[in-house]
Design a protein around this motif. Structure first.
Motif, PDB file in Angstrom:
ATOM      1  N   ILE A 138      49.482  41.193  47.646  1.00  0.00           N
ATOM      2  CA  ILE A 138      49.231  41.461  46.228  1.00  0.00           C
ATOM      3  C   ILE A 138      47.795  41.049  45.905  1.00  0.00           C
ATOM      4  CG2 ILE A 138      49.872  40.880  43.861  1.00  0.00           C
ATOM      5  CD1 ILE A 138      52.716  40.469  44.822  1.00  0.00           C
ATOM      6  N   VAL A 139      47.029  41.990  45.352  1.00  0.00           N
ATOM      7  CA  VAL A 139      45.602  41.790  45.117  1.00  0.00           C
ATOM      8  C   VAL A 139      45.295  41.966  43.628  1.00  0.00           C
ATOM      9  CG1 VAL A 139      43.290  42.644  45.624  1.00  0.00           C
ATOM     10  CG2 VAL A 139      45.025  42.588  47.425  1.00  0.00           C
ATOM     11  N   PRO A 140      44.647  40.973  42.987  1.00  0.00           N
ATOM     12  CA  PRO A 140      44.188  41.158  41.605  1.00  0.00           C
ATOM     13  C   PRO A 140      43.077  42.205  41.554  1.00  0.00           C
ATOM     14  CG  PRO A 140      44.203  38.825  42.235  1.00  0.00           C
ATOM     15  CD  PRO A 140      44.358  39.618  43.488  1.00  0.00           C
ATOM     16  N   LEU A 141      43.251  43.224  40.725  1.00  0.00           N
ATOM     17  CA  LEU A 141      42.292  44.326  40.719  1.00  0.00           C
ATOM     18  C   LEU A 141      40.974  43.943  40.066  1.00  0.00           C
ATOM     19  CD1 LEU A 141      44.603  47.382  40.004  1.00  0.00           C
ATOM     20  CD2 LEU A 141      43.743  46.532  42.183  1.00  0.00           C
ATOM     21  N   PRO A 223      53.717  44.349  40.434  1.00  0.00           N
ATOM     22  CA  PRO A 223      52.528  45.207  40.523  1.00  0.00           C
ATOM     23  C   PRO A 223      52.901  46.675  40.384  1.00  0.00           C
ATOM     24  CG  PRO A 223      52.510  43.504  42.215  1.00  0.00           C
ATOM     25  CD  PRO A 223      53.855  43.429  41.569  1.00  0.00           C
ATOM     26  N   SER A 249      41.918  48.578  37.156  1.00  0.00           N
ATOM     27  CA  SER A 249      42.115  47.288  36.499  1.00  0.00           C
ATOM     28  C   SER A 249      42.223  47.395  34.986  1.00  0.00           C
ATOM     29  CB  SER A 249      40.963  46.331  36.858  1.00  0.00           C
ATOM     30  OG  SER A 249      39.729  46.837  36.383  1.00  0.00           O
ATOM     31  N   GLU A 253      47.087  45.201  36.425  1.00  0.00           N
ATOM     32  CA  GLU A 253      46.460  43.936  36.794  1.00  0.00           C
ATOM     33  C   GLU A 253      46.418  43.728  38.303  1.00  0.00           C
ATOM     34  OE1 GLU A 253      48.308  40.672  34.858  1.00  0.00           O
ATOM     35  OE2 GLU A 253      47.662  41.279  32.847  1.00  0.00           O
ATOM     36  N   GLU A 254      47.457  44.162  39.000  1.00  0.00           N
ATOM     37  CA  GLU A 254      47.560  43.883  40.436  1.00  0.00           C
ATOM     38  C   GLU A 254      48.033  45.121  41.187  1.00  0.00           C
ATOM     39  OE1 GLU A 254      48.816  39.179  40.513  1.00  0.00           O
ATOM     40  OE2 GLU A 254      50.392  40.668  40.157  1.00  0.00           O
ATOM     41  N   THR A 256      49.791  46.207  45.163  1.00  0.00           N
ATOM     42  CA  THR A 256      50.365  45.758  46.431  1.00  0.00           C
ATOM     43  C   THR A 256      49.799  46.617  47.551  1.00  0.00           C
ATOM     44  OG1 THR A 256      52.417  45.055  45.371  1.00  0.00           O
ATOM     45  CG2 THR A 256      52.473  45.375  47.745  1.00  0.00           C
ATOM     46  N   ALA A 274      44.164  36.970  46.345  1.00  0.00           N
ATOM     47  CA  ALA A 274      45.230  37.723  47.002  1.00  0.00           C
ATOM     48  C   ALA A 274      46.315  36.777  47.504  1.00  0.00           C
ATOM     49  CB  ALA A 274      44.654  38.537  48.162  1.00  0.00           C
TER      50      ALA A 274
END
Length: 408
Positions: A138-141, A223, A249, A253-254, A256, A274
């Motif tokens: 999971i990555v914050p955009l 996500p 973004s 928000e996130e 996968t 992440a």
């Protein structure tokens, strides 16, 4: 118990069996052929204690896939939909079916077999070994939004017209991996996927494709952007694709990200926000079906020359079930690998550098690539070799650890 090929008349009993085992609904359309590109096998209930006509005690499908292996391509039997009827569980039906599946893979000239287990231990008893684990991150955009533009690159929408270019990029950029399916028809539809799937190609100013990004926009909790693949030729290409992902973004928000083992994308991710996605980690198991075919499908390092004696032992299935066990003179020369049964070339035995002895689990782990004999011994697998033979095998089978993004 006899394992036999299933016919169109078995389609309804098989779908009933798998729906009961795995859940879901299906429409009874009567007898029909099984989908092309696969072989369906099963065991009849009739003749077993409590059995009745018209019911399958067990069944499975064998997919006819090809996968990237050591710079070459190997045939693979992908096992899916393996189920045993509740009335016949615990009586040896599962082992009989899986042994029959392995034998059928050998008859179909498959080098390896692959499956995705819910219970690895029951497949391990028949020689399958865990070789890879699925990875999702999971990555914050907002981290990606800050990436600077990459000069000389622009994005192209993927449509039915440009989809063949995406397929070509996929095959080119995964050709050096171990375990990645080639995604050929008829098992993989070559048209545009449904279900909200979208993608972008990354192109340079001359029109050459350098990679792609594919995703599905989903709703609900968690996500809302499921990224299937990010593939790029270079780190700069991957940064350009990540920057494009960051443009989401403003509404999400996130995301996968689904990743290959030791994915190069990890080196391009900015920030430290992440985190691993929650939930079970999917496992991939493989089994050597034909040791010589698996080895000869690979490419040898151009600088490697020599011959060793390779012995593979397999006590997990009856002798003759497949061609995993045996003794070979394994030679690397001019980028090619040959595996000759030792008893047919006695003169070459004098030239061997040493002997390596593997059990079927070590062979299944090592021949897929990216692991050493020392790795196999850490897992308590049978991997014993003379120092010279061990160095030879480690160099021969080097490469990225296996990755498998497709499931069935």
């Amino acid at each position: 118990m006899r394992v036999r090929d299933l016919t169109p008349d078995d389609y309804v009993p098989y779908r009933s069996l798998t729906a009961d085992a795995f859940g879901g609904t299906w429409e009874d359309t009567g007898p029909r052929p099984f989908d092309p590109g696969q072989t369906a096998v099963g065991i009849d209930s009739a003749g077993l204690p409590g059995g009745v006509d018209g019911v399958l005690a067990a069944g499975a499908r064998i997919r006819h896939d090809r996968l990237a292996l050591g710079g070459g391509v190997a045939r693979s039997g992908g096992i899916g939909g393996l189920a045993v009827h509740p009335a016949h569980r615990g009586g040896g039906v599962f082992r009989t079916l899986l042994t029959g599946v392995i034998a059928r893979c050998a008859e179909e000239s498959m080098a390896v077999s692959m499956l995705y287990p819910s219970n690895p231990s029951i497949y391990r008893r028949c020689g399958y070994q865990v070789v890879a684990r699925g990875q999702r991150l999971i990555v914050p955009l907002v981290d990606l939004q800050r990436l600077p533009p990459v000069p000389g690159r622009h994005l192209v929408p993927v449509t039915a017209a440009t989809l063949p270019r995406l397929h070509a990029v996929y095959r080119e950029l995964t050709a050096g991996d171990n375990g990645m399916l080639l995604r050929e028809g008829p098992l993989f539809e070559q048209g545009m996927p449904g279900g909200g799937w979208s993608a972008l190609l990354l192109q340079d100013e001359a029109g050459t494709d350098h990679g792609y990004l594919s995703w599905t926009r989903s709703g609900g909790e968690g996500p809302g952007l499921q990224v299937h693949e990010i593939l790029g030729r270079t780190r700069e290409d991957r940064l350009a694709l990540l920057r494009s992902l960051g443009s989401w973004s403003t509404v999400v928000e996130e995301a996968t990200l689904r990743l290959r083992t030791e994915d190069p994308v990890l080196d391009a991710l900015p920030g430290g926000g992440a985190r691993p996605a929650p939930g079970p980690v999917p496992l991939v198991m493989m089994r050597v079906i034909d040791t010589a075919a698996t080895l000869e499908a690979r490419r040898a390092p151009a600088s490697l020359r020599g011959t060793i004696r390779l012995v593979v032992e397999d006590d997990t299935v009856p002798p003759g079930t497949c061609r995993a066990a045996g003794r070979w003179l394994l030679t690397a020369a001019d980028g090619r690998i040959t595996a000759t049964p030792e008893d047919t070339d006695g003169d070459a035995a004098e030239l061997v550098l040493g002997t390596a002895r593997l059990d079927v689990h070590a062979a299944s782990l090592l021949l897929v690539g990216g692991r050493t004999l020392a790795d196999a011994r850490r897992l308590d697998l049978g991997a014993v070799a003379d120092p010279s033979a061990e160095r030879f095998l480690d160099e021969l089978l080097a490469g990225p650890r296996p990755s498998v993004l497709d499931s069935f």
